[in-house]
Design a protein around this motif. Structure first.
Motif, PDB file in Angstrom:
ATOM      1  N   ASP A 320       0.852  -1.313  -0.032  1.00 22.19           N
ATOM      2  CA  ASP A 320       0.068   0.081   0.026  1.00 22.19           C
ATOM      3  C   ASP A 320       0.908   1.200   0.005  1.00 22.19           C
ATOM      4  N   ALA A 321       0.978   1.905  -1.175  1.00 23.44           N
ATOM      5  CA  ALA A 321       1.785   3.296  -1.492  1.00 23.44           C
ATOM      6  C   ALA A 321       1.153   4.040  -0.276  1.00 23.44           C
ATOM      7  N   ARG A 322       0.131   4.367  -0.365  1.00 24.74           N
ATOM      8  CA  ARG A 322      -0.601   5.502   0.425  1.00 24.74           C
ATOM      9  C   ARG A 322      -0.111   5.535   1.583  1.00 24.74           C
ATOM     10  N   THR A 323      -0.084   4.190   2.289  1.00 22.71           N
ATOM     11  CA  THR A 323       0.379   4.038   3.816  1.00 22.71           C
ATOM     12  C   THR A 323       1.837   4.574   3.988  1.00 22.71           C
ATOM     13  N   TYR A 324       2.655   4.108   3.241  1.00 22.79           N
ATOM     14  CA  TYR A 324       4.201   4.705   3.224  1.00 22.79           C
ATOM     15  C   TYR A 324       4.088   6.310   3.058  1.00 22.79           C
ATOM     16  N   TYR A 325       3.254   6.637   2.224  1.00 18.40           N
ATOM     17  CA  TYR A 325       3.402   8.162   1.848  1.00 18.40           C
ATOM     18  C   TYR A 325       2.815   8.869   3.010  1.00 18.40           C
ATOM     19  N   ASN A 326       2.007   8.320   3.877  1.00 22.76           N
ATOM     20  CA  ASN A 326       1.240   8.972   5.234  1.00 22.76           C
ATOM     21  C   ASN A 326       2.436   8.725   6.157  1.00 22.76           C
ATOM     22  N   LYS A 340      16.204  12.099   8.470  1.00 21.35           N
ATOM     23  CA  LYS A 340      15.326  11.120   8.429  1.00 21.35           C
ATOM     24  C   LYS A 340      14.019  11.237   7.445  1.00 21.35           C
ATOM     25  N   LYS A 341      13.454  12.651   7.505  1.00 24.54           N
ATOM     26  CA  LYS A 341      12.523  13.008   6.643  1.00 24.54           C
ATOM     27  C   LYS A 341      12.753  12.590   5.455  1.00 24.54           C
ATOM     28  N   LEU A 342      14.002  13.230   5.059  1.00 28.69           N
ATOM     29  CA  LEU A 342      14.537  13.105   3.521  1.00 28.69           C
ATOM     30  C   LEU A 342      14.292  11.549   3.087  1.00 28.69           C
ATOM     31  N   VAL A 343      14.843  10.662   3.924  1.00 32.40           N
ATOM     32  CA  VAL A 343      15.107   9.160   3.715  1.00 32.40           C
ATOM     33  C   VAL A 343      13.602   8.733   3.531  1.00 32.40           C
ATOM     34  N   TYR A 344      12.672   9.098   4.040  1.00 35.00           N
ATOM     35  CA  TYR A 344      11.440   8.553   4.053  1.00 35.00           C
ATOM     36  C   TYR A 344      10.836   9.030   2.911  1.00 35.00           C
ATOM     37  N   TYR A 345      10.984  10.176   2.188  1.00 33.56           N
ATOM     38  CA  TYR A 345      10.475  10.555   0.897  1.00 33.56           C
ATOM     39  C   TYR A 345      11.230  10.017  -0.074  1.00 33.56           C
ATOM     40  N   GLN A 346      12.505   9.731   0.109  1.00 35.84           N
ATOM     41  CA  GLN A 346      13.240   9.049  -1.060  1.00 35.84           C
ATOM     42  C   GLN A 346      12.915   7.721  -1.074  1.00 35.84           C
ATOM     43  N   PHE A 348       9.952   6.556  -0.527  1.00 43.47           N
ATOM     44  CA  PHE A 348       8.652   6.391  -1.146  1.00 43.47           C
ATOM     45  C   PHE A 348       8.754   6.376  -2.432  1.00 43.47           C
ATOM     46  N   LEU A 349       9.552   7.246  -3.136  1.00 49.39           N
ATOM     47  CA  LEU A 349       9.883   7.399  -4.668  1.00 49.39           C
ATOM     48  C   LEU A 349      10.480   6.190  -5.207  1.00 49.39           C
ATOM     49  N   ASN A 350      11.333   5.675  -4.381  1.00 50.95           N
ATOM     50  CA  ASN A 350      12.449   4.604  -4.889  1.00 50.95           C
ATOM     51  C   ASN A 350      11.437   3.089  -4.938  1.00 50.95           C
ATOM     52  N   ASP A 351      10.301   2.991  -3.981  1.00 52.57           N
ATOM     53  CA  ASP A 351       9.504   1.732  -3.633  1.00 52.57           C
ATOM     54  C   ASP A 351       8.459   1.775  -4.279  1.00 52.57           C
ATOM     55  N   TYR A 352       7.891   3.171  -4.660  1.00 55.79           N
ATOM     56  CA  TYR A 352       6.489   3.183  -5.251  1.00 55.79           C
ATOM     57  C   TYR A 352       6.747   4.105  -6.533  1.00 55.79           C
ATOM     58  N   PRO A 353       7.172   3.901  -7.553  1.00 52.09           N
ATOM     59  CA  PRO A 353       7.490   4.623  -8.271  1.00 52.09           C
ATOM     60  C   PRO A 353       6.336   5.045  -9.261  1.00 52.09           C
ATOM     61  N   ASN A 354       5.289   4.227  -9.140  1.00 52.50           N
ATOM     62  CA  ASN A 354       4.129   4.466 -10.186  1.00 52.50           C
ATOM     63  C   ASN A 354       2.901   4.977  -9.208  1.00 52.50           C
ATOM     64  N   GLU A 355       3.052   5.464  -8.068  1.00 50.32           N
ATOM     65  CA  GLU A 355       1.987   5.975  -7.243  1.00 50.32           C
ATOM     66  C   GLU A 355       1.324   7.167  -8.040  1.00 50.32           C
ATOM     67  N   PRO A 357       0.038  10.670  -9.474  1.00 52.25           N
ATOM     68  CA  PRO A 357       0.989  11.688  -9.776  1.00 52.25           C
ATOM     69  C   PRO A 357       1.295  12.832  -8.653  1.00 52.25           C
ATOM     70  N   TYR A 358      -0.134  13.004  -7.885  1.00 53.95           N
ATOM     71  CA  TYR A 358       0.017  14.105  -6.679  1.00 53.95           C
ATOM     72  C   TYR A 358       1.084  13.703  -5.708  1.00 53.95           C
ATOM     73  N   TYR A 359       0.957  12.457  -5.475  1.00 54.04           N
ATOM     74  CA  TYR A 359       1.914  11.933  -4.071  1.00 54.04           C
ATOM     75  C   TYR A 359       3.378  11.933  -4.604  1.00 54.04           C
ATOM     76  N   TYR A 360       3.478  11.758  -5.924  1.00 51.92           N
ATOM     77  CA  TYR A 360       4.862  11.448  -6.371  1.00 51.92           C
ATOM     78  C   TYR A 360       5.441  12.895  -6.493  1.00 51.92           C
ATOM     79  N   GLU A 361       4.653  14.018  -7.030  1.00 54.69           N
ATOM     80  CA  GLU A 361       5.179  15.231  -7.252  1.00 54.69           C
ATOM     81  C   GLU A 361       5.440  16.035  -5.907  1.00 54.69           C
ATOM     82  N   THR A 362       4.516  15.738  -5.090  1.00 52.96           N
ATOM     83  CA  THR A 362       4.562  16.277  -3.571  1.00 52.96           C
ATOM     84  C   THR A 362       6.009  15.926  -3.033  1.00 52.96           C
ATOM     85  N   ALA A 363       6.330  14.450  -3.006  1.00 51.47           N
ATOM     86  CA  ALA A 363       7.198  14.027  -2.439  1.00 51.47           C
ATOM     87  C   ALA A 363       8.761  14.538  -3.099  1.00 51.47           C
TER      88      ALA A 363
END
Length: 379
Positions: A320-326, A340-346, A348-355, A357-363
């Motif tokens: 569930d990509a949304r859970t990790y985004y949260n 640590k904040k930076l790692v979480y967002y990175q 997210f992009l690495n593990d859920y590249p097809n999430e 677009p809004y979540y991807y661009e925000t991250a």
């Protein structure tokens, strides 16, 4: 000698008028939100009043470190300046420097023992420092000074709701609702207390009122539907569950719950349909439960608890990509470790590249901002 005295007075008058003019210009710039120029003008004026305005200007533009430095200068020179201390304390609280904020609010509560706000904020600091007993004591002091102090009433009510101390929770909930009958947070807690106490019939009108007040949240519909079902109001329960399905048709638990309504109506064909649908979209139910608890905690601004539950949900369902985004966004709201904040967002992009677009661009945008913050912090 007489002429020299007059000349000196004229020079003093000119100086005062020049300072007054500079101050008026600085105040005008500050009022209009032109904070950088206001800072320059206040610097020309000098004095504690100007220093306080410089602190406020830095605060307004988000340069919190410089704002804190300016506030600290003002309160060191003018130790009885309650307003400057109050603004400093709130800023320290905002940037999660709780250990530094505590003595500020403690001093304020000693300087002015009749101000409930000072007691409340000291309670907030203690809450963030996990000094629960001390925080409850301060909230109660705030209420003793002002029986209508809503935020203190809410924090006490929330604490006792979580602890499932029904009577104590209701005491503060009802006290608050006597003064603020349409307060969404207190109505929500009132509904949850009754819901957790299996008083579904009494909880129903409160959940309905939340919807009327614009609290159009999934968890409200979910608990309202469950309450309708337990109260044998099947048509209303089905309507609420169908609203949830329309919003998210991948939540198997909603289908299971809807099936239970049809089971009570002895409509077995419909029961089979919705059980089969639930099995088709099956996701770990524990993940959904933990996510729901996380959303509730986040709504109540309890970001640490929300973060914990989102992580538990992710462990149950890592797809569930949304859970990790949260997880990333929630830690961003309360965490202090920029790396640590930076790692979480990175991640997210690495593990859920097809999430989405809004979540991807925000991250991506947040990663860029964090890298800049880390760079300036190192400098």
């Amino acid at each position: 000698m007489k002429h020299l005295f007059i000349f000196t007075l004229l020079l003093l008058q000119i100086k005062v008028e020049a300072q007054t003019s500079a101050l008026a210009i600085a105040d005008s710039l500050y009022t209009l939100g032109n904070y950088s120029k206001a800072i320059n003008e206040y610097s020309k004026v000098g004095g504690l009043s100007a220093a306080l305005q410089i602190a406020r200007s830095y605060n307004a533009v988000g340069n919190y470190e410089k704002a804190i430095t300016q506030y600290q200068y003002v309160v060191e020179v003018d130790v009885k300046n309650q307003l400057a201390q109050f603004e400093l304390g709130k800023l320290l609280l905002k940037v999660n420097r709780f250990d530094e904020a505590k003595p500020v609010f403690k001093n304020l509560s000693n300087l002015n023992t009749t101000n409930p706000e000072f007691q409340f904020y000291l309670g907030e600091v203690n809450r963030h420092l996990d000094a629960t007993d001390a925080s409850l004591k301060q909230y109660k002091k705030a209420i003793n000074l002002d029986s209508t102090h809503l935020r203190s009433l809410f924090q006490l009510a929330k604490h006792y709701t979580i602890k499932q101390e029904r009577d104590n929770a209701l005491k503060y909930i009802l006290q608050g609702l006597r003064y603020y009958e349409n307060d969404v947070s207190l109505i929500n807690l009132h509904a949850l207390v009754l819901f957790n106490d299996y008083q579904y019939e009494k909880a129903i009108p409160l959940f309905e009122k939340l919807l009327e007040l614009g609290e159009d949240k999934d968890y409200v519909y979910d608990k309202l539907a469950f309450s309708y079902n337990r109260n044998w109001e099947f048509s209303k329960a089905k309507k609420a569950y169908h609203i949830l399905i329309k919003r998210d048709d991948t939540n198997s638990q909603t289908y299971f719950d809807l099936a239970s309504v049809y089971q009570k109506e002895n409509k077995l064909d419909s029961v089979k349909i919705y059980i089969n649908k639930a099995m088709e979209v099956q996701k770990p139910i524990f993940a959904n439960g933990y996510s729901q608890l996380a959303y509730i905690a986040r709504e109540q601004k309890d970001f640490k608890t929300a973060f914990k539950f989102f992580k538990m949900a992710h462990q149950e369902d890592t797809s569930d990509a949304r859970t990790y985004y949260n997880i990333a966004t929630t830690y961003d709201q309360f965490g202090t470790d920029l790396q640590k904040k930076l790692v979480y967002y990175q991640n997210f992009l690495n593990d859920y590249p097809n999430e989405h677009p809004y979540y991807y661009e925000t991250a991506k945008k947040r990663i860029s901002e964090l890298k800049e913050e880390i760079h300036f912090t190192k400098d």
